[in-house]
Design a protein around this motif. Structure first.
Motif, PDB file in Angstrom:
ATOM      1  N   VAL A   1     -15.980  34.985  -6.354  1.00  0.00           N
ATOM      2  CA  VAL A   1     -15.134  34.531  -7.462  1.00  0.00           C
ATOM      3  C   VAL A   1     -15.048  35.661  -8.480  1.00  0.00           C
ATOM      4  N   MET A   2     -13.836  35.945  -8.930  1.00  0.00           N
ATOM      5  CA  MET A   2     -13.627  37.037  -9.883  1.00  0.00           C
ATOM      6  C   MET A   2     -12.799  36.575 -11.069  1.00  0.00           C
ATOM      7  N   GLY A   3     -13.211  37.003 -12.265  1.00  0.00           N
ATOM      8  CA  GLY A   3     -12.436  36.776 -13.472  1.00  0.00           C
ATOM      9  C   GLY A   3     -11.936  38.100 -14.025  1.00  0.00           C
ATOM     10  N   THR A   4     -10.644  38.195 -14.327  1.00  0.00           N
ATOM     11  CA  THR A   4     -10.078  39.415 -14.899  1.00  0.00           C
ATOM     12  C   THR A   4      -8.781  39.087 -15.629  1.00  0.00           C
ATOM     13  N   SER A   5      -8.483  39.894 -16.635  1.00  0.00           N
ATOM     14  CA  SER A   5      -7.171  39.795 -17.292  1.00  0.00           C
ATOM     15  C   SER A   5      -6.277  40.958 -16.914  1.00  0.00           C
ATOM     16  N   SER A   6      -6.802  41.861 -16.087  1.00  0.00           N
ATOM     17  CA  SER A   6      -6.063  43.096 -15.798  1.00  0.00           C
ATOM     18  C   SER A   6      -6.180  43.505 -14.333  1.00  0.00           C
TER      19      SER A   6
ATOM     20  N   ALA B   1     -13.040  34.868 -21.516  1.00  0.00           N
ATOM     21  CA  ALA B   1     -13.731  33.708 -20.950  1.00  0.00           C
ATOM     22  C   ALA B   1     -13.745  33.725 -19.428  1.00  0.00           C
ATOM     23  N   GLY B   2     -13.037  34.666 -18.812  1.00  0.00           N
ATOM     24  CA  GLY B   2     -12.877  34.652 -17.365  1.00  0.00           C
ATOM     25  C   GLY B   2     -14.168  34.770 -16.588  1.00  0.00           C
ATOM     26  N   ALA B   3     -15.124  35.567 -17.100  1.00  0.00           N
ATOM     27  CA  ALA B   3     -16.401  35.713 -16.398  1.00  0.00           C
ATOM     28  C   ALA B   3     -17.143  34.391 -16.347  1.00  0.00           C
ATOM     29  N   ILE B   4     -17.097  33.632 -17.438  1.00  0.00           N
ATOM     30  CA  ILE B   4     -17.789  32.342 -17.455  1.00  0.00           C
ATOM     31  C   ILE B   4     -17.005  31.317 -16.643  1.00  0.00           C
ATOM     32  N   GLN B   5     -15.692  31.410 -16.631  1.00  0.00           N
ATOM     33  CA  GLN B   5     -14.913  30.565 -15.731  1.00  0.00           C
ATOM     34  C   GLN B   5     -15.330  30.824 -14.280  1.00  0.00           C
TER      35      GLN B   5
ATOM     36  N   SER C   1     -22.196  21.842  -4.833  1.00  0.00           N
ATOM     37  CA  SER C   1     -21.678  20.780  -3.965  1.00  0.00           C
ATOM     38  C   SER C   1     -22.256  20.849  -2.560  1.00  0.00           C
ATOM     39  N   GLY C   2     -22.956  21.938  -2.268  1.00  0.00           N
ATOM     40  CA  GLY C   2     -23.574  22.078  -0.956  1.00  0.00           C
ATOM     41  C   GLY C   2     -22.718  22.772   0.076  1.00  0.00           C
ATOM     42  N   GLY C   3     -21.518  23.177  -0.303  1.00  0.00           N
ATOM     43  CA  GLY C   3     -20.636  23.810   0.670  1.00  0.00           C
ATOM     44  C   GLY C   3     -20.885  25.293   0.868  1.00  0.00           C
ATOM     45  N   HIS C   4     -21.604  25.919  -0.094  1.00  0.00           N
ATOM     46  CA  HIS C   4     -21.887  27.345  -0.023  1.00  0.00           C
ATOM     47  C   HIS C   4     -23.327  27.579  -0.445  1.00  0.00           C
ATOM     48  N   ARG C   5     -23.853  28.764  -0.062  1.00  0.00           N
ATOM     49  CA  ARG C   5     -25.247  29.082  -0.396  1.00  0.00           C
ATOM     50  C   ARG C   5     -25.381  30.321  -1.267  1.00  0.00           C
ATOM     51  N   THR C   6     -24.492  31.307  -1.103  1.00  0.00           N
ATOM     52  CA  THR C   6     -24.596  32.564  -1.847  1.00  0.00           C
ATOM     53  C   THR C   6     -23.226  32.962  -2.370  1.00  0.00           C
ATOM     54  N   ALA C   7     -23.140  33.213  -3.665  1.00  0.00           N
ATOM     55  CA  ALA C   7     -21.873  33.603  -4.291  1.00  0.00           C
ATOM     56  C   ALA C   7     -22.015  34.952  -4.965  1.00  0.00           C
ATOM     57  N   LEU C   8     -20.998  35.782  -4.812  1.00  0.00           N
ATOM     58  CA  LEU C   8     -20.864  37.001  -5.598  1.00  0.00           C
ATOM     59  C   LEU C   8     -19.826  36.718  -6.676  1.00  0.00           C
ATOM     60  N   VAL C   9     -20.248  36.813  -7.927  1.00  0.00           N
ATOM     61  CA  VAL C   9     -19.364  36.525  -9.060  1.00  0.00           C
ATOM     62  C   VAL C   9     -19.069  37.835  -9.773  1.00  0.00           C
ATOM     63  N   LEU C  10     -17.794  38.104 -10.009  1.00  0.00           N
ATOM     64  CA  LEU C  10     -17.351  39.375 -10.580  1.00  0.00           C
ATOM     65  C   LEU C  10     -16.574  39.152 -11.874  1.00  0.00           C
ATOM     66  N   GLY C  11     -16.751  40.076 -12.800  1.00  0.00           N
ATOM     67  CA  GLY C  11     -15.934  40.105 -14.005  1.00  0.00           C
ATOM     68  C   GLY C  11     -15.596  41.547 -14.315  1.00  0.00           C
ATOM     69  N   ALA C  12     -14.329  41.878 -14.454  1.00  0.00           N
ATOM     70  CA  ALA C  12     -13.949  43.275 -14.660  1.00  0.00           C
ATOM     71  C   ALA C  12     -12.630  43.340 -15.412  1.00  0.00           C
ATOM     72  N   ASP C  13     -12.500  44.373 -16.227  1.00  0.00           N
ATOM     73  CA  ASP C  13     -11.237  44.612 -16.926  1.00  0.00           C
ATOM     74  C   ASP C  13     -11.053  46.087 -17.174  1.00  0.00           C
TER      75      ASP C  13
END
Length: 342
Positions: free
Chosen positions: A86-91, A122-126, A137-149
């Motif tokens: 999951v990634m949050g960015t405005s650019s 707010a995108g990183a927290i989203q 929810s149990g559907g996934h075990r490991t997430a990579l979360v990204l925030g960049a601009d």
């Protein structure tokens, strides 16, 4: 199901650029330097563009890939372990393909769920919120979360900055470039820090945008409108109370007393604004975790720079709340962490 923060990774492009360097480059008067120092108080920022040649040295995907690599290495995780990005960015680098998918490809992550959220500060927290809910929810075990601009695409090195209105001048002082990442898992890691709570709310009904970023296509690329506009006074008025509301909501949701909070990670718009917000939060017993004076305002990367500073400091029982406010259409977002192990 509990979700745990295993690691973070961050990256800043190029050397730090200070206010005198910007003033000299754009032939700005000393009064501008004084204004930037006193009113903004963000000494340095980093750019993906070379200010001497105008050459773009790093794309957003370049930065996010490096941050992702560092987060995975710090967690001892392989790309094959990741089943959610999951990634949050405005650019983003382009509208399609989404930058998150370019980054996943470069990291060797395949056949997984990917999401890119178009948002400002707010995108990183989203992104953390989406990942926490999907992991929980149990559907996934490991997430990579990204925030960049990256504001590099909006820098016009030939512009007469002194002739621009304040709403356009301020962007060049406020924002820099950077990327951050975090690995979340459903099992405790070495830090044993649980992501207890996330919350995102749009509260912009009837409010004018505090910030606007424009995109230009083939039909309007020569349109006479600015790429970026910031109503800094509106931001100064709105962000501190929104940040205080978000902190109160976190404490109420978790049934935490104000005095039990060990760390607070306030919004990082600028050095001066961070001081104002922290005072408004009224948590004198909590340690402030801020970085904007060192990194500049890197947008969606900033929460990861704060988390990078926080994780090694937490001991068993410590509690932390982070807050971010987006001014484009007024989004308040927050998250809470608790150290559950030794």
């Amino acid at each position: 199901m509990d979700v745990y923060l295993h690691s973070t990774g961050t990256v800043l492009p190029g050397p730090p650029i200070d206010i005198p360097t910007l003033a000299k480059m754009f032939d700005l008067p000393s009064v501008w330097e004084q204004w930037a120092d006193s009113f903004i108080d963000t000494p340095t920022r980093h750019y993906s563009v070379d200010l001497d040649s105008g050459e773009l040295r790093f794309s957003l995907a370049d930065l996010a890939t490096t941050a992702g690599e560092r987060a995975l290495a710090a967690a001892g995780a392989a790309p094959s372990d990741v089943d959610l990005v999951v990634m949050g960015t405005s650019s983003p680098d382009m509208l399609m393909p989404a930058t998150v998918n370019v980054v996943a490809d470069r990291l060797g992550i395949d056949d997984v769920a990917t999401y890119q959220l178009q948002s400002g500060c707010a995108g990183a927290i989203q992104a953390l919120d989406v990942a926490r809910r999907l992991l929980g929810s149990g559907g996934h075990r490991t997430a990579l979360v990204l925030g960049a601009d990256s504001c590099a695409k909006h820098l016009d090195l030939t512009a007469d900055v002194s002739a621009l209105p304040p709403g356009e001048q301020v962007n060049g002082v406020l924002f820099g470039d950077g990327a951050g990442a975090a690995v979340l898992r459903t099992e405790p890691g070495a830090h044993e820090v649980a992501l207890r709570w996330t919350r995102v709310r749009c509260v912009g009904h009837g409010r004018e945008p505090g910030q606007t970023l424009n995109w230009f296509g083939a039909a309007d690329r020569h349109a006479d409108r600015p790429a970026a506009i910031e109503d800094y006074q509106a931001v100064r008025d709105a962000v501190p109370p929104l940040a205080a509301e978000t902190l109160d909501e976190a404490l109420e949701a978790l049934d935490w007393d104000r005095g039990e909070l060990d760390y607070v990670l306030p919004p990082q718009l600028s050095g001066r604004m961070t001081d104002e917000i922290h005072a408004r939060l009224d948590v004198p017993d909590a340690q402030e975790v801020s970085c904007v004076r060192d990194t500049g305002n890197t947008g969606n990367a900033l929460p990861f720079f704060q988390l990078e500073r926080l994780l090694p400091r937490m001991i068993a029982g410590d509690r932390a709340v982070g807050v971010a406010i987006e001014s484009s259409k007024w989004i308040k977002a927050g998250y809470a962490l608790e150290k559950v192990g030794a």
